[in-house]
Design a protein around this motif. Structure first.
Motif, PDB file in Angstrom:
ATOM      1  N   PRO A  47       0.826  -1.217   0.000  1.00  0.00           N
ATOM      2  CA  PRO A  47       0.000   0.000   0.000  1.00  0.00           C
ATOM      3  C   PRO A  47       0.856   1.261   0.000  1.00  0.00           C
ATOM      4  O   PRO A  47       1.882   1.326   0.679  1.00  0.00           O
ATOM      5  N   GLY A  52       0.811  -1.171   7.713  1.00  0.00           N
ATOM      6  CA  GLY A  52       0.981  -2.492   7.117  1.00  0.00           C
ATOM      7  C   GLY A  52       2.098  -3.235   7.826  1.00  0.00           C
ATOM      8  O   GLY A  52       2.995  -2.626   8.419  1.00  0.00           O
ATOM      9  N   ASN A 151      -5.947  -4.216  12.883  1.00  0.00           N
ATOM     10  CA  ASN A 151      -6.604  -4.301  11.569  1.00  0.00           C
ATOM     11  C   ASN A 151      -5.656  -3.899  10.443  1.00  0.00           C
ATOM     12  O   ASN A 151      -6.088  -3.485   9.357  1.00  0.00           O
ATOM     13  N   PRO A 153      -3.120  -4.480   7.369  1.00  0.00           N
ATOM     14  CA  PRO A 153      -2.897  -5.529   6.374  1.00  0.00           C
ATOM     15  C   PRO A 153      -1.513  -6.144   6.520  1.00  0.00           C
ATOM     16  O   PRO A 153      -0.576  -5.494   6.982  1.00  0.00           O
ATOM     17  N   PRO A 186      -1.510  -8.403  -0.405  1.00  0.00           N
ATOM     18  CA  PRO A 186      -1.820  -8.063   0.989  1.00  0.00           C
ATOM     19  C   PRO A 186      -3.140  -8.681   1.424  1.00  0.00           C
ATOM     20  O   PRO A 186      -4.078  -8.808   0.637  1.00  0.00           O
ATOM     21  N   ARG A 188      -5.905  -9.136   5.088  1.00  0.00           N
ATOM     22  CA  ARG A 188      -6.266  -8.647   6.418  1.00  0.00           C
ATOM     23  C   ARG A 188      -7.044  -9.744   7.132  1.00  0.00           C
ATOM     24  O   ARG A 188      -7.872 -10.427   6.524  1.00  0.00           O
ATOM     25  N   TRP A 237      -8.388 -11.160   1.253  1.00  0.00           N
ATOM     26  CA  TRP A 237      -7.502 -10.315   0.477  1.00  0.00           C
ATOM     27  C   TRP A 237      -7.910  -8.857   0.572  1.00  0.00           C
ATOM     28  O   TRP A 237      -9.100  -8.540   0.587  1.00  0.00           O
ATOM     29  N   LEU A 238      -6.953  -7.993   0.627  1.00  0.00           N
ATOM     30  CA  LEU A 238      -7.214  -6.567   0.727  1.00  0.00           C
ATOM     31  C   LEU A 238      -7.949  -6.092  -0.533  1.00  0.00           C
ATOM     32  O   LEU A 238      -7.547  -6.407  -1.646  1.00  0.00           O
TER      33      LEU A 238
END
Length: 240
Positions: A47, A52, A151, A153, A186, A188, A237-238
């Motif tokens: 990101p 992250g 929270n 990623p 990425p 989460r 997945w993000l």
């Protein structure tokens, strides 16, 4: 602010100037003289802003510096406390603000510090095995704890080809292959795991480690070599 001081809040501005100077040294001196990079893919998966957790396999001393070198964003690594005591080079972790970690116990102070860094919108770099190994070892659950509580990623980073670095350009190692790095997609952890405890944290960690293993060559997968055992039930997945 002193890294690891729970009574103070992380402030990126306190570290920005030092890190800008060190990034200059890494880019124009460190990786010109001490290592080479052969292949990088998936860097767009990191990101551009916001928190992250970079989840790396750790096979050589230079691995965290390699990731710092490749990404345009500042990264705050976690490292064993002993790196602060290394002759000469120990000054660089201190200047960068690397988070010192007690490896043989639950280091709550380090957890508080990293959570503050993530809440400030920074990237942190974690080697979940706790020390360097040529093949993946069982990951420690701290990564899953941090990611689920904040929270943030998780971005797996698979590293190969760094064994033997750093070396000077005159060394024979320079005639061999260089580093190869793959940034994974990425993900989460699902909201239902925001307060996960031991059993779930173990499963969450293993799922992340299996994904990291899938990005590595077979000879690096170690404890996670059997990809048929991999599941993805605890994360998403993000962006999906």
């Amino acid at each position: 602010m002193a890294v690891g001081d729970r009574s103070t809040q992380y402030n990126h501005a306190d570290w920005a100037l030092k890190r800008r100077f060190l990034r200059f040294l890494i880019k124009y001196i460190g990786f010109t003289l001490l290592a080479k990079v052969d292949h990088v893919e998936g860097i767009e998966n990191v990101p551009a802003e916001g928190p992250g957790i970079l989840l790396i396999n750790h096979i050589a001393l230079i691995d965290p510096i390699l990731v710092i070198h490749l990404l345009p964003r500042n990264i705050v690594p976690l490292a064993k406390m002993e790196v602060y005591d290394y002759p000469l080079v120990g000054i660089f972790p201190k200047m960068w603000g690397v988070v010192p970690l007690k490896r043989d116990e639950i280091d709550r102070q380090a957890l508080y510090t990293v959570m503050g860094i993530l809440q400030a919108g920074e990237l942190v770099l974690v080697a979940p095995e706790g020390t360097r190994h040529h093949e993946l070892q069982e990951g420690r659950v701290g990564v899953a704890y941090l990611a689920s509580r904040t929270n943030a990623p998780v971005i797996p980073v698979a590293i190969d080809g760094t064994i033997g670095f750093p070396v000077f350009r005159t060394a024979a190692r320079w005639r061999e292959g260089g580093a190869r790095v793959r940034f994974g997609k990425p993900f989460r952890y699902k909201a239902e795991f925001s307060k996960a405890r031991s059993k779930d944290l173990r499963r969450m960690t293993d799922e992340a480690m299996y994904y990291l293993a899938s990005l590595l060559p077979e000879n690096r997968r170690g404890a996670y070599a059997d990809l048929s055992q991999a599941t993805q039930t605890t994360f998403e997945w993000l962006g999906e």
